[in-house]
Write a protein that holds these residues in place. Structure first.
Motif, PDB file in Angstrom:
ATOM      1  N   CYS A 113     -21.407  60.677 -10.561  1.00 30.21           N
ATOM      2  CA  CYS A 113     -21.087  59.259 -10.419  1.00 30.21           C
ATOM      3  C   CYS A 113     -19.706  59.085  -9.797  1.00 30.21           C
ATOM      4  O   CYS A 113     -19.532  58.294  -8.872  1.00 30.21           O
ATOM      5  CB  CYS A 113     -21.162  58.570 -11.782  1.00 30.21           C
ATOM      6  SG  CYS A 113     -20.913  56.798 -11.690  1.00 30.21           S
ATOM      7  N   GLY A 114     -18.746  59.820 -10.286  1.00 28.83           N
ATOM      8  CA  GLY A 114     -17.387  59.744  -9.742  1.00 28.83           C
ATOM      9  C   GLY A 114     -17.339  60.158  -8.287  1.00 28.83           C
ATOM     10  O   GLY A 114     -16.653  59.533  -7.473  1.00 28.83           O
ATOM     11  N   GLY A 115     -18.065  61.197  -7.943  1.00 26.63           N
ATOM     12  CA  GLY A 115     -18.113  61.637  -6.551  1.00 26.63           C
ATOM     13  C   GLY A 115     -18.735  60.595  -5.636  1.00 26.63           C
ATOM     14  O   GLY A 115     -18.238  60.347  -4.532  1.00 26.63           O
ATOM     15  N   ILE A 116     -19.811  59.968  -6.108  1.00 30.25           N
ATOM     16  CA  ILE A 116     -20.469  58.927  -5.307  1.00 30.25           C
ATOM     17  C   ILE A 116     -19.535  57.737  -5.128  1.00 30.25           C
ATOM     18  O   ILE A 116     -19.399  57.206  -4.022  1.00 30.25           O
ATOM     19  CB  ILE A 116     -21.795  58.496  -5.967  1.00 30.25           C
ATOM     20  CG1 ILE A 116     -22.799  59.645  -5.925  1.00 30.25           C
ATOM     21  CG2 ILE A 116     -22.369  57.259  -5.282  1.00 30.25           C
ATOM     22  CD1 ILE A 116     -24.001  59.434  -6.819  1.00 30.25           C
ATOM     23  N   VAL A 117     -18.887  57.318  -6.219  1.00 35.22           N
ATOM     24  CA  VAL A 117     -17.954  56.187  -6.130  1.00 35.22           C
ATOM     25  C   VAL A 117     -16.823  56.505  -5.164  1.00 35.22           C
ATOM     26  O   VAL A 117     -16.470  55.684  -4.312  1.00 35.22           O
ATOM     27  CB  VAL A 117     -17.404  55.803  -7.522  1.00 35.22           C
ATOM     28  CG1 VAL A 117     -16.247  54.827  -7.405  1.00 35.22           C
ATOM     29  CG2 VAL A 117     -18.509  55.228  -8.388  1.00 35.22           C
TER      30      VAL A 117
END
Length: 140
Positions: free
Chosen positions: A3-7
């Protein structure tokens, strides 16, 4: 972690597309939905891209016709919701874009570029995550 990488990637793409002028907050909610329910209906790539685009277009169109106000924002969201429901393409977090288009001082071109860049990253994540995820066997 996904999730952090996508954001991070979607934020970077959006800032690049908008010249660093604006940030699309709905991408955070979209990333959470995509990473926590990959492979489910709300995370389907077509739903993600279509809902983000329709909501932003609805907001841009109505801000050109109506002054900013609660009724105008509600109407923009309602129109976007009706369209995505007609096409059975609802990705709920994306509907925030209709309201965001009103609140942002950015031009229509910047908003469309921002939406295209961030939606592309989100769609690619929605395509990739179900293929990468190791799922436990069910019923064995």
């Amino acid at each position: 972690m996904a999730c952090g990488g996508i954001v991070g990637l979607a934020t970077w793409a959006g800032l690049l597309a908008s010249g660093g002028a604006i940030f699309l907050g709905s991408l955070v909610s979209s990333a959470v939905v995509i990473t926590t329910s990959s492979g489910e209906r709300p995370s389907h790539p077509a739903r993600v891209g279509f809902s983000h685009g329709i909501a932003m277009l609805s907001g841009i169109a109505l801000r050109g016709l109506l002054p900013l106000g609660p009724g105008a924002v509600a109407l923009a969201v309602a129109i976007a919701l009706a369209i995505v429901l007609i096409f059975d393409a609802l990705h709920p977090p994306a509907l925030a874009n209709a309201g965001f288009a009103y609140a942002s001082p950015a031009s229509a071109e910047q908003l469309l570029g921002l939406t295209a860049a961030t939606a592309l990253v989100l769609v690619l994540a929605a395509i990739a995550l179900p293929r990468l995820r190791i799922r436990p066997d069910r019923g064995r």
